[in-house]
Design a protein around this motif. Structure first.
Motif, PDB file in Angstrom:
ATOM      1  N   ILE A 183       0.826  -1.213   0.000  1.00  0.00           N
ATOM      2  CA  ILE A 183       0.000   0.000   0.000  1.00  0.00           C
ATOM      3  C   ILE A 183       0.864   1.269   0.000  1.00  0.00           C
ATOM      4  O   ILE A 183       0.376   2.349   0.300  1.00  0.00           O
ATOM      5  CB  ILE A 183      -0.947   0.009   1.232  1.00  0.00           C
ATOM      6  CG1 ILE A 183      -0.165  -0.209   2.536  1.00  0.00           C
ATOM      7  CG2 ILE A 183      -2.053  -1.004   1.083  1.00  0.00           C
ATOM      8  CD1 ILE A 183      -0.936   0.130   3.781  1.00  0.00           C
ATOM      9  N   ARG A 232      -5.728  -4.359  -0.842  1.00  0.00           N
ATOM     10  CA  ARG A 232      -5.110  -3.076  -0.448  1.00  0.00           C
ATOM     11  C   ARG A 232      -6.064  -2.163   0.336  1.00  0.00           C
ATOM     12  O   ARG A 232      -5.724  -1.008   0.613  1.00  0.00           O
ATOM     13  CB  ARG A 232      -4.675  -2.320  -1.723  1.00  0.00           C
ATOM     14  CG  ARG A 232      -3.451  -2.884  -2.377  1.00  0.00           C
ATOM     15  CD  ARG A 232      -3.325  -2.504  -3.856  1.00  0.00           C
ATOM     16  NE  ARG A 232      -3.775  -1.188  -4.242  1.00  0.00           N
ATOM     17  CZ  ARG A 232      -2.981  -0.117  -4.344  1.00  0.00           C
ATOM     18  NH1 ARG A 232      -1.691  -0.225  -4.088  1.00  0.00           N
ATOM     19  NH2 ARG A 232      -3.466   1.035  -4.737  1.00  0.00           N
ATOM     20  N   GLY A 235      -5.094   0.292   3.082  1.00  0.00           N
ATOM     21  CA  GLY A 235      -4.279   1.477   2.806  1.00  0.00           C
ATOM     22  C   GLY A 235      -5.089   2.769   2.822  1.00  0.00           C
ATOM     23  O   GLY A 235      -4.545   3.852   3.073  1.00  0.00           O
TER      24      GLY A 235
END
Ligand code: SF4
Length: 464
Positions: A183, A232, A235
């Motif tokens: 990320i 992800r 993130g």
């Protein structure tokens, strides 16, 4: 009043009339056997949440009927791959039920992964798998080792609870993916869209608004969803959760493990849409002082486009009544406000999976006398609609025949619809849909409404 015998004794605590004292509605419990609930099963609950992840393989471990029931279940669009639209099943038969379905599951997974090259595979457990006790966890682990892609069991045995349990099973399966990708390139001004399923392209409308505000959307859970984006999710700085029943559990898991906060939003109707954008803008205002002004400009310009159209529809719809029966209660709140914008009253409102807090809020925002119902069945809905003499019923595919049999207008607000109803432009589409259905002259020929038609004719100076 509703025919008293319509409501089964065991269900009486799940029906409430606004203004009749403090609300203490029974909800969030298993459907009453024999009451013919409008709800879907646990497996279906998890299937609707995960279905829009377009580059994953979705394999139903169970009889072919479970797979057929949920085949292409949402109008969730994808901007790329469309593997989600295929329904795969292990097609369990008598022999598998006696000797176990694990070999068949492993063979099916290996063949399908080889053939379709998915980014991940979701394997759904059904009623029969819960009964025979196949070890899906072990099979998935073996296939994951052999193929190198995540193979995720979804523990969604149909009988094990309400549809909400299916949402939780889906969240648990997705959470296994979260935190497994880099990320480092995710900017601070970033968000995830939770609880939006890109029905008729709705996620794209919301994404466009957010990008115009200056935000980066890392992942959408799960509309136009991708496996790599879900990896992800952790993130992004903020998770915006719509449809709380479906994805709130995932947001909470992420908050607990990765410390990323979430906020509740609704992309339906004018007030909730604008309020949600401002809420998100406020969250980032300390990082980007210009974001509030950009958001205000966006809201102003979008409203300017739809207000004249809304005023035209309101002129015809003023004073009409609506009934609302939806899956998640968040939608009911936004719909009540949307109908008020059209000059209409919501006389009946219910949901399949509402919580005590949801219903308390509904009791607060509805007019006295409004019927509030949890986990209704067709007979109850029919009686409520007749009692309140509503002009339009908002629901999903299972509610449509109830409306048409009773001779009232219908607006599909569920996941099969083909018209986007989210965002500012969605509000205009909604008004257009309600207007087209409620104002159709065909309802004047329904015998139950003949008297009303005659009265209107006299008021207008027409002879019958
Ligand atoms: S999981 Fe069970 S309740 Fe759900 S569709 Fe399959 S058999 Fe029916």
């Amino acid at each position: 009043m509703t025919n008293d015998s319509t409501i089964l004794d065991e269900r009486r605590a799940q029906v409430f009339r606004s203004g009749s004292g403090d609300i203490d509605i029974a909800c969030n419990r298993q459907s009453l056997a024999g009451a013919v609930s409008q709800r879907a099963c646990v497996f279906c609950g998890s299937r609707v949440v995960l279905y829009p992840i377009a580059d994953a393989l979705h394999l139903v471990h169970g009889p072919v009927g479970c797979a057929a029931y949920t085949w292409d279940i949402r109008g969730a669009l994808s901007s790329g791959p469309e593997l989600h639209r295929l329904s795969f099943t292990t097609d369990l038969r008598e022999k598998d039920i006696i000797f176990g379905g694990e070999p068949k599951l492993e063979a099916a997974l290996l063949e399908l992964i080889e053939r379709n090259k998915p980014k991940a595979a979701f394997v759904y457990s059904t009623c029969i798998v819960g009964l025979i006790g196949d070890d899906m966890e072990a099979v998935c682990r073996r296939v994951e080792e052999k193929t190198g892609i995540p193979v995720l069991p979804v523990q969604s045995e149909g009988f094990k609870g309400s549809k909400r349990e299916g949402y939780l099973a889906a969240c648990k399966a997705m959470f296994r993916l979260v935190g497994t990708a880099d990320i480092s390139d995710v900017p601070e001004l970033s968000v995830n869209i939770f609880g939006d399923f890109n029905i008729a392209g709705e996620t794209w409308i919301i994404k466009d608004y957010l990008e115009r505000m200056g935000l980066t959307v890392v992942a959408s859970v799960t509309g136009d969803g991708r496996v790599d984006d879900i990896r992800r999710i952790h993130g992004a700085s903020l998770n915006m959760v719509q449809c709380s029943g479906a994805t709130l559990d995932l947001a909470k898991m992420i908050e607990e493990k990765f410390g990323k906060p979430h906020c509740r939003v609704s992309w339906l109707g004018i007030e909730d849409m604008a309020e949600s954008l401002y809420k998100v803008a406020e969250h980032f205002a300390h990082l980007d002082p210009g974001i509030m002004e950009r958001t205000a400009d966006l809201v102003r310009s979008e409203l300017g486009k739809i207000m004249p159209g809304l005023a035209r529809y309101r002129a015809d719809l003023e004073g009409k009544k609506a009934a609302v029966y939806v899956g998640g209660a968040f939608k009911a709140f936004s719909l009540i406000k949307s109908f008020r914008h059209l000059g209409m009253e919501v006389a009946v409102v219910g949901s399949q999976t509402g919580t005590k807090e949801d219903y308390a809020e509904l009791a607060e925002v509805t007019d006295p006398g409004t019927i509030i119902v949890d986990d209704a069945n067709p007979l109850e809905l029919q009686e409520f609609i007749k009692e309140k003499d509503v002009d339009v019923f908002v629901g999903g595919v299972k509610e449509r025949p109830i409306a048409f049999k009773l001779g009232v207008g219908f607006c599909d607000h569920n996941h099969e619809r083909k018209i986007p109803l989210e965002g500012f432009e969605g509000m205009l589409n909604f008004a257009r849909e309600v207007h087209a259905s409620a104002m159709s002259p065909v309802w004047n020929f329904v015998p139950r409404r003949e008297a009303r038609h005659r009265d209107v004719g006299k008021e207008c100076g027409h002879d019958e």
